[in-house]
Design a protein around this motif. Structure first.
Motif, PDB file in Angstrom:
ATOM      1  N   ALA A 154       2.264  32.023  22.233  1.00 11.69           N
ATOM      2  CA  ALA A 154       2.618  30.455  22.824  1.00 11.69           C
ATOM      3  C   ALA A 154       4.090  31.053  21.633  1.00 11.69           C
ATOM      4  N   PRO A 155       3.804  30.852  20.539  1.00 10.98           N
ATOM      5  CA  PRO A 155       4.716  31.382  18.730  1.00 10.98           C
ATOM      6  C   PRO A 155       6.152  31.993  19.282  1.00 10.98           C
ATOM      7  N   PHE A 156       5.549  33.404  19.856  1.00 10.74           N
ATOM      8  CA  PHE A 156       6.266  34.667  20.623  1.00 10.74           C
ATOM      9  C   PHE A 156       7.537  34.097  21.461  1.00 10.74           C
ATOM     10  N   ILE A 157       7.002  33.808  22.215  1.00 10.69           N
ATOM     11  CA  ILE A 157       7.349  33.953  23.583  1.00 10.69           C
ATOM     12  C   ILE A 157       8.455  32.254  24.256  1.00 10.69           C
ATOM     13  N   TYR A 158       7.120  30.806  23.342  1.00 14.77           N
ATOM     14  CA  TYR A 158       7.646  29.912  23.402  1.00 14.77           C
ATOM     15  C   TYR A 158       7.824  29.578  22.363  1.00 14.77           C
ATOM     16  N   PRO A 159       8.259  29.688  21.453  1.00 15.01           N
ATOM     17  CA  PRO A 159       8.033  28.939  20.790  1.00 15.01           C
ATOM     18  C   PRO A 159       8.515  27.541  20.576  1.00 15.01           C
ATOM     19  N   GLU A 160       9.094  26.486  21.010  1.00 10.35           N
ATOM     20  CA  GLU A 160       9.265  25.831  21.299  1.00 10.35           C
ATOM     21  C   GLU A 160       9.030  24.504  22.232  1.00 10.35           C
ATOM     22  N   LEU A 161       7.679  24.991  22.690  1.00 14.59           N
ATOM     23  CA  LEU A 161       6.707  24.026  23.027  1.00 14.59           C
ATOM     24  C   LEU A 161       5.921  23.439  21.591  1.00 14.59           C
ATOM     25  N   GLU A 162       5.317  22.528  21.826  1.00 16.74           N
ATOM     26  CA  GLU A 162       4.855  21.899  21.033  1.00 16.74           C
ATOM     27  C   GLU A 162       3.294  21.463  21.554  1.00 16.74           C
ATOM     28  N   TRP A 163       2.016  22.705  20.564  1.00 17.46           N
ATOM     29  CA  TRP A 163       1.147  22.423  21.126  1.00 17.46           C
ATOM     30  C   TRP A 163       0.276  22.546  20.030  1.00 17.46           C
ATOM     31  N   ASP A 164       1.173  22.772  18.581  1.00 18.61           N
ATOM     32  CA  ASP A 164       0.106  22.357  17.584  1.00 18.61           C
ATOM     33  C   ASP A 164      -0.121  22.055  16.195  1.00 18.61           C
ATOM     34  N   PHE A 165      -0.142  22.751  14.976  1.00 21.31           N
ATOM     35  CA  PHE A 165       0.161  21.570  14.266  1.00 21.31           C
ATOM     36  C   PHE A 165       0.719  20.476  13.849  1.00 21.31           C
ATOM     37  N   ARG A 166       2.597  21.272  14.718  1.00 19.17           N
ATOM     38  CA  ARG A 166       3.525  19.944  14.680  1.00 19.17           C
ATOM     39  C   ARG A 166       2.601  18.687  15.160  1.00 19.17           C
ATOM     40  N   LEU A 167       1.717  18.184  16.273  1.00 18.22           N
ATOM     41  CA  LEU A 167       1.064  17.643  16.725  1.00 18.22           C
ATOM     42  C   LEU A 167       0.391  17.045  15.601  1.00 18.22           C
ATOM     43  N   PRO A 168       0.852  15.241  15.340  1.00 18.82           N
ATOM     44  CA  PRO A 168      -0.804  15.007  14.223  1.00 18.82           C
ATOM     45  C   PRO A 168      -1.825  14.779  14.599  1.00 18.82           C
ATOM     46  N   LEU A 169      -2.317  14.683  15.760  1.00 13.55           N
ATOM     47  CA  LEU A 169      -3.795  14.329  16.191  1.00 13.55           C
ATOM     48  C   LEU A 169      -4.100  15.691  16.207  1.00 13.55           C
ATOM     49  N   VAL A 170      -3.318  16.866  15.982  1.00 14.93           N
ATOM     50  CA  VAL A 170      -4.332  17.992  16.472  1.00 14.93           C
ATOM     51  C   VAL A 170      -4.843  18.872  14.207  1.00 14.93           C
ATOM     52  N   LYS A 171      -5.766  18.294  15.030  1.00 17.06           N
ATOM     53  CA  LYS A 171      -6.435  18.592  13.291  1.00 17.06           C
ATOM     54  C   LYS A 171      -7.351  20.338  13.146  1.00 17.06           C
ATOM     55  N   SER A 172      -7.343  21.494  14.129  1.00 19.78           N
ATOM     56  CA  SER A 172      -8.399  22.067  13.475  1.00 19.78           C
ATOM     57  C   SER A 172      -7.696  22.993  15.624  1.00 19.78           C
ATOM     58  N   ILE A 173      -7.009  24.645  15.007  1.00 23.16           N
ATOM     59  CA  ILE A 173      -7.435  25.116  15.665  1.00 23.16           C
ATOM     60  C   ILE A 173      -7.574  26.876  15.918  1.00 23.16           C
ATOM     61  N   ASN A 174      -8.540  26.721  16.952  1.00 32.02           N
ATOM     62  CA  ASN A 174      -9.530  28.793  16.956  1.00 32.02           C
ATOM     63  C   ASN A 174      -8.117  29.493  17.402  1.00 32.02           C
ATOM     64  N   VAL A 175      -8.672  30.301  17.390  1.00 27.70           N
ATOM     65  CA  VAL A 175      -7.437  31.600  18.074  1.00 27.70           C
ATOM     66  C   VAL A 175      -8.580  33.134  18.176  1.00 27.70           C
ATOM     67  N   SER A 176      -8.376  34.221  18.650  1.00 28.63           N
ATOM     68  CA  SER A 176      -9.155  35.598  19.535  1.00 28.63           C
ATOM     69  C   SER A 176      -8.412  36.076  18.014  1.00 28.63           C
ATOM     70  N   GLY A 177      -9.220  36.800  17.404  1.00 27.39           N
ATOM     71  CA  GLY A 177      -7.489  37.999  17.070  1.00 27.39           C
ATOM     72  C   GLY A 177      -8.060  38.928  17.847  1.00 27.39           C
ATOM     73  N   HIS A 178      -9.701  39.585  18.668  1.00 26.93           N
ATOM     74  CA  HIS A 178      -9.591  40.491  19.531  1.00 26.93           C
ATOM     75  C   HIS A 178      -9.026  40.086  21.156  1.00 26.93           C
ATOM     76  N   LYS A 179      -8.483  38.817  21.030  1.00 22.20           N
ATOM     77  CA  LYS A 179      -7.478  39.148  21.913  1.00 22.20           C
ATOM     78  C   LYS A 179      -6.037  39.225  22.233  1.00 22.20           C
ATOM     79  N   TYR A 180      -4.947  38.520  21.972  1.00 23.21           N
ATOM     80  CA  TYR A 180      -3.574  38.937  22.233  1.00 23.21           C
ATOM     81  C   TYR A 180      -3.304  38.898  20.838  1.00 23.21           C
ATOM     82  N   GLY A 181      -4.345  38.918  20.115  1.00 29.29           N
ATOM     83  CA  GLY A 181      -3.591  39.498  18.356  1.00 29.29           C
ATOM     84  C   GLY A 181      -4.145  40.622  18.014  1.00 29.29           C
ATOM     85  N   LEU A 182      -4.361  41.264  19.049  1.00 30.16           N
ATOM     86  CA  LEU A 182      -4.493  43.351  19.207  1.00 30.16           C
ATOM     87  C   LEU A 182      -5.333  43.605  18.214  1.00 30.16           C
TER      88      LEU A 182
END
Length: 499
Positions: A252-280
């Motif tokens: 999302a940050p690279f091809i949908y940068p305008e999409l609001e899903w992350d810490f821009r939203l005040p109630l989002v307190k934590s995020i997990n991501v897999s480096g071994h998926k699209y973290g390559l």
């Protein structure tokens, strides 16, 4: 005249590996052998068995990275003997992990000052990351309820029924009720309105998914945030959001940068991501990032000093290899924003090629969305003669591993095939896959016609025989007979060939 004779008992090292006694005996399976064997024989025996595994590059079931540049492969091998937890002995590796945490936190728009350190940790994968995030939410909720003099023995978490099994593990292992929003045909992600309706005072968080495992779709985190803000105002609660961005966090940050899903939203307190998926990065690395220090309770952090210095740690695992952390840092600095964007755009374009190829066959409905993880989920328009599991099995003859699965409740009657498009899945392979699917469908059509014809001939003979009582088969029984014949056909022709 030769009077001497050479000794016949030569050293084992002069024999061909395949002529040695070590490949003529059954390998130990349940008990360690008494004697050692040469390293060449051990390698060859294991390598031969591994040849029977599938080809990782053709494993389209998996989101996990199956290719990296040779330079990164070398870095991985050079650091494979480092134990990451020994931070005092390997301070540079620790520093590289901290750099990754800060880069990823800013990629997710964490509210940080320019020189402020982000709060997060590298994990073995997103499963561990989700366990840690869930524990933080549970502890914060417990502390709040105790301070208010309220019971804190019945926490719950709200998710969609499409969550990955690690959420069910968290709920069961750490005694949290899992409240699932059921799916419906045509809508295979969590409905934010239904999710907020299920929230109560004991809800430790609502978990949204950025990239559903089932069809790659992004859930509407922005709408969830807005609805939850209103409910919190009405009730006086402060129910937060966790975003499971295991698959979509590096997309999302690279091809949908305008999409609001992350810490821009005040109630989002934590995020997990897999480096071994699209973290390559190869399997074995995930990340969890918290919005602020206040969102990670201090009492969950342990401080140890018996490895040489005070080391804060918040993990479920202790010892852990350093290779994947180093590999993640390599990818972040090697590719940069430009490189990740190019790769994600290419994956999306190849997914479109595959989707259009499948649509041209006229045989499939596309279940996945254009915006989301680059994958193609599809199902048969007509499954009265064949089903998706038969197609999945038959594709293995060409080397392809394409999973077939049923949707969760209340859409379990829908069966889907899914192809995940990774960095190393080229346009040529996409076109080849469509061609092989067409071959499979042609074979299944021909087989069905032959089996049906045989059944009709047999039925006609029985009907003409006055001494035979004919029991008319139901449509389901006829379909099962066709399926059994198909399975025998596939079994007879199945090979380990590759595309």
């Amino acid at each position: 005249m030769v009077l001497s004779k050479a000794e016949s008992h030569s050293d084992a090292s002069v024999h061909s590996t395949f002529a040695s006694r070590y490949v003529r005996t059954i390998l130990p399976r349940f008990k360690m052998g008494e004697d050692s064997i040469p390293k060449e024989a051990a390698y060859q025996i294991i390598n031969d068995e591994l040849m029977l595994d599938g080809n990782p590059r053709l494993n389209l079931a998996s989101f996990v990275t199956t290719w990296m540049e040779p330079e990164c492969d070398k870095l991985i091998m050079d650091s494979i003997n480092k134990n990451y937890v020994d931070m005092d002995e390997y301070p540079v590796t620790t520093e590289l992990q901290n750099r990754c945490v800060n880069m990823i936190a800013r990629l997710f728009n964490a509210p940080l000052e320019e020189a402020e350190a982000a709060v997060g940790v590298g994990t073995v994968g997103s499963s561990e990351a989700i366990m840690l995030a869930g524990l933080a939410f549970k502890r914060r909720w417990q502390n709040k309820m105790r301070a208010e003099g309220k019971p804190c023995d019945k926490p719950n978490i709200v998710t969609g029924a499409n969550v990955q099994v690690c959420w069910e593990k968290f709920a069961r292992y750490f005694e949290v009720e899992l409240k699932e929003v059921k799916l419906s045909e045509g809508y295979y992600v969590m409905d934010p309105e239904k999710a907020v309706e299920m929230v109560d005072e004991n809800t430790i968080c609502v978990a949204a998914i950025l990239g559903s495992t089932l069809n790659g779709e992004f859930e509407d985190v922005k709408l969830l945030n807005d609805l939850l803000v209103e409910k919190n105002k009405e009730t006086g609660w402060d129910t937060p959001i966790h975003v499971d961005a295991a698959s979509g966090g590096f997309i999302a940050p690279f091809i949908y940068p305008e999409l609001e899903w992350d810490f821009r939203l005040p109630l989002v307190k934590s995020i997990n991501v897999s480096g071994h998926k699209y973290g390559l990065v190869y399997a074995g690395i995930g990340w969890v990032i918290w919005r602020t220090k206040e969102d990670l309770p201090e009492e969950l952090i342990f401080h140890i000093n018996y490895l040489g210095a005070d080391q804060p740690t918040f993990t479920l695992n202790f010892s852990k290899g350093s290779s994947q952390i180093i590999a993640q840092y390599y990818q972040l600095i090697r590719l940069g924003y430009e490189g990740y964007r190019n790769i994600m755009e290419n994956c999306s374009e190849n997914a479109l090629v595959l989707k259009e190829g499948l649509e041209k066959t006229g045989r499939f409905n596309i279940i996945s969305k254009d915006i989301g993880v680059p994958l193609v989920a599809f199902s048969l328009k007509d499954n009265t003669q064949h089903n998706e599991f038969e197609i999945s099995d038959s594709l293995r003859r060409f080397g392809w591993i394409v999973p077939a699965y049923t949707m969760p409740p209340n859409a379990q009657h829908v069966t889907v095939l899914r192809v995940v498009i990774r960095e190393d899945f080229s346009r040529t392979l996409a076109e080849r896959l469509v061609s092989d699917i067409e071959k499979v469908m042609h074979e299944l059509d021909a087989l069905t016609a032959r089996v049906t014809s045989k059944i009709l001939v047999t039925k006609e003979k029985k009907e003409n025989d006055v001494n035979v009582t004919v029991v008319k088969k139901t449509e389901l029984e006829t379909q099962r007979e066709i399926t059994d014949a198909w399975k025998k056909f596939v079994k007879a022709r199945k090979t380990n060939g590759v595309c």
